[in-house]
Design a protein around this motif. Sequence first.
Motif, PDB file in Angstrom:
ATOM      1  N   VAL A 149       0.861  -1.158   0.049  1.00  0.00           N
ATOM      2  CA  VAL A 149       0.080   0.252   0.139  1.00  0.00           C
ATOM      3  C   VAL A 149       0.743   1.024   0.238  1.00  0.00           C
ATOM      4  N   ASN A 150       0.875   1.728  -0.829  1.00  0.00           N
ATOM      5  CA  ASN A 150       1.680   3.181  -1.178  1.00  0.00           C
ATOM      6  C   ASN A 150       0.876   4.283  -0.532  1.00  0.00           C
ATOM      7  N   ASN A 151       1.064   4.759   0.595  1.00  0.00           N
ATOM      8  CA  ASN A 151       0.516   5.769   1.306  1.00  0.00           C
ATOM      9  C   ASN A 151       1.458   7.009   1.731  1.00  0.00           C
ATOM     10  N   ALA A 152       2.434   6.656   1.849  1.00  0.00           N
ATOM     11  CA  ALA A 152       3.476   7.634   2.342  1.00  0.00           C
ATOM     12  C   ALA A 152       3.078   9.059   1.367  1.00  0.00           C
ATOM     13  N   GLY A 153       3.334  10.530   2.288  1.00  0.00           N
ATOM     14  CA  GLY A 153       3.270  11.406   1.510  1.00  0.00           C
ATOM     15  C   GLY A 153       3.536  12.734   2.636  1.00  0.00           C
ATOM     16  N   VAL A 154       3.614  13.719   2.140  1.00  0.00           N
ATOM     17  CA  VAL A 154       3.738  15.095   2.737  1.00  0.00           C
ATOM     18  C   VAL A 154       2.882  15.931   2.346  1.00  0.00           C
ATOM     19  N   SER A 155       2.538  17.129   2.975  1.00  0.00           N
ATOM     20  CA  SER A 155       1.640  18.288   2.408  1.00  0.00           C
ATOM     21  C   SER A 155       2.443  18.827   1.432  1.00  0.00           C
ATOM     22  N   GLY A 156       3.795  18.913   1.518  1.00  0.00           N
ATOM     23  CA  GLY A 156       4.721  19.877   0.839  1.00  0.00           C
ATOM     24  C   GLY A 156       4.533  21.413   0.916  1.00  0.00           C
ATOM     25  N   PRO A 157       5.162  22.278   0.113  1.00  0.00           N
ATOM     26  CA  PRO A 157       4.936  23.604   0.210  1.00  0.00           C
ATOM     27  C   PRO A 157       3.491  24.105   0.016  1.00  0.00           C
ATOM     28  N   VAL A 158       2.613  24.855   1.029  1.00  0.00           N
ATOM     29  CA  VAL A 158       1.493  25.090   0.463  1.00  0.00           C
ATOM     30  C   VAL A 158       1.751  26.691   0.521  1.00  0.00           C
ATOM     31  N   LYS A 159       1.887  27.149  -0.589  1.00  0.00           N
ATOM     32  CA  LYS A 159       1.966  28.644  -1.161  1.00  0.00           C
ATOM     33  C   LYS A 159       2.179  28.955  -2.583  1.00  0.00           C
ATOM     34  N   ILE A 160       1.962  30.015  -3.034  1.00  0.00           N
ATOM     35  CA  ILE A 160       2.064  30.058  -4.483  1.00  0.00           C
ATOM     36  C   ILE A 160       3.438  29.559  -5.098  1.00  0.00           C
ATOM     37  N   PHE A 161       3.044  28.940  -6.281  1.00  0.00           N
ATOM     38  CA  PHE A 161       4.281  28.280  -6.932  1.00  0.00           C
ATOM     39  C   PHE A 161       5.425  29.162  -7.153  1.00  0.00           C
ATOM     40  N   THR A 162       5.297  30.542  -7.184  1.00  0.00           N
ATOM     41  CA  THR A 162       6.505  31.140  -7.528  1.00  0.00           C
ATOM     42  C   THR A 162       7.468  31.210  -6.288  1.00  0.00           C
ATOM     43  N   ASN A 163       6.711  31.183  -5.140  1.00  0.00           N
ATOM     44  CA  ASN A 163       7.302  31.424  -3.866  1.00  0.00           C
ATOM     45  C   ASN A 163       7.967  30.276  -3.038  1.00  0.00           C
TER      46      ASN A 163
END
Length: 591
Positions: A94-108
């Motif tokens: 089961v592939n479940n691992a993940g992170v929210s990652g940057p939560v911001k405008i893609f330029t920033n």
Amino acid sequence: MNDIIKTILVTGSGTGIGQAVARKFAKAGYNIIILGRRKEPLVEASSILSEIIAEGKFSSKVTYFPGVDVSDLDALVAMFEKIKSEFGHIDIIVNNAGVSGPVKIFTNSSLQEFRDCVSIHLSGTFWTSVKGLDVLEKSGKIITISTFFTEENKFEQRPYRFRTPYTAAQGAKNRLSECLAWELVEQGIQSLATNPGPVHSDRIYKTVYPKAAAEFLRIGGFPGLTNRLIEEIATGLLPYLGDDNAIIETQSREVAKRIVKGNPDLNEDEIQDLSKKLLQKIQEIAEKVQNNTKKMIVDNEFLSQDDVAQMVFNLSDEKTSRLLNGKVIPNDRVFYPVKPIIERKINHDSTKNLDNKVILVTVTTTSQKEIKEIFEFVSSIKKVNTKQLIILTHKNELTDISNDLFKDFHHHNLDLSNEDAVKKVFNTINSRYEKVDSTFHFTGTYDYENEFTSLDPDKWNRMIEEFINIPHLITRESVLSMASPEALDNPDLFKTAKGNIIIIGPQAPIGKKISGVIRARAEVFRGALRPYVTTANQELHDVLNSNINLTLILQGNVNGDPANFEKLRDTLTTLGAQEEFKNNLIYHIDE
């Protein structure tokens, strides 16, 4: 007895959905293998799972592997070697691992933040699946948990603002699950994916929604604070959102002290007061977003983690997995309205050209045919009175050919995956010519005959760079050139920005009889670019109110006909010459 006990491996399983999945299978008597980066949650989860097994009087057991980051190939290989010696085989991954990652405008977000998110979600899924084949039973199953915030159908896109690396990775992950099903069918191994909607979790309540709310405020402003201060305060206080007033009081004072230390003209008490008010506003917006999302669900309820675990359990059933093999199963109930963003035709305007524009052409293709067509395209541009035409080609096996073909142009051959090198070129363009007016980025097309399950690390990493990370880097730097690098701290500068960015992605397969496996391979990275462009466009237009046109062109058609170069050339000229906002998104120009 022990040899008939089935074994399941769940990534990212110390907490959250991963642990819920593990608990569900523990109750069914499975051997459970859990893994993650942090040891403490795994130890706690292992204890919970062992209790479940003891209560059920099963002969199964729990094994955990701490310190395993799914994006770390060496760690995965070492883990699977241990699993092979201890269990001999496993039945389900089961592939479940993940992170929210940057939560911001893609330029920033930095390129490293972007890469890390893609690496965990997409590369982690890929390598866990591929290296897991060494221990996976011939009738085994690979079940991938992705997200509904990407496309469910290649002609319907769901943007997820502030989450460009996440959506790009998840879009590719869905298509990868389909591709694995086609490649592994002869081995009897099934691959399925499920796309949960919003799920009750600390991540969504304490990370994603609050960070998104903070980003809204950084862009829209908050009385008494600059955009930079909003970001600094939010970064310092978000970890304490929802804590007792005493903790907020202490932490807001610490944040105020740090800010005043770097800005002596500011008043510490005023900054602390504004910090607390900002945090309260962030919470209000986060709750509003949450409630608005719930209103789009038929019973106004997010899924529970156990709901997702139940779906995974259902998909592991022999009959169900056989019937649904190769499918991405929606597990969300959100009625999410989307704009129609797919076009097949464009009205070519022969009166418009690229006169007096600064044109940037960037190329990563490894096809001699494609690079010669690009040469023809830039040669046609050279015939008009552009302000400047700049060509950047990627260092690869076509370097000598590129250097020879483009020797009479303003041409540089460099590593386009090197952020500093790319930024240096854009800095030079900005200082000499003020800004880029139109960017054309050619990703090239990968070899669809190559099995994904046989790719070596160098080839896979190169594909990730060329079809996800580099297009993002070129897009980001082009947008900042069109708006001004100062827009990173002053989002109002995006409002006056205009320009055109056109990404020419991988072509559809060519041939009279195209097999399902070829079509599936072709969609993996096309499936990354579609949600990326959709999400970036929503940020550019609905959040930043810019007039920058970001367009994705996907050549070829479902009939397997060769791409029409003349149509591409005319389309690129028309799109590059645009002066007004057109809200172009995705064009299938050969359909």
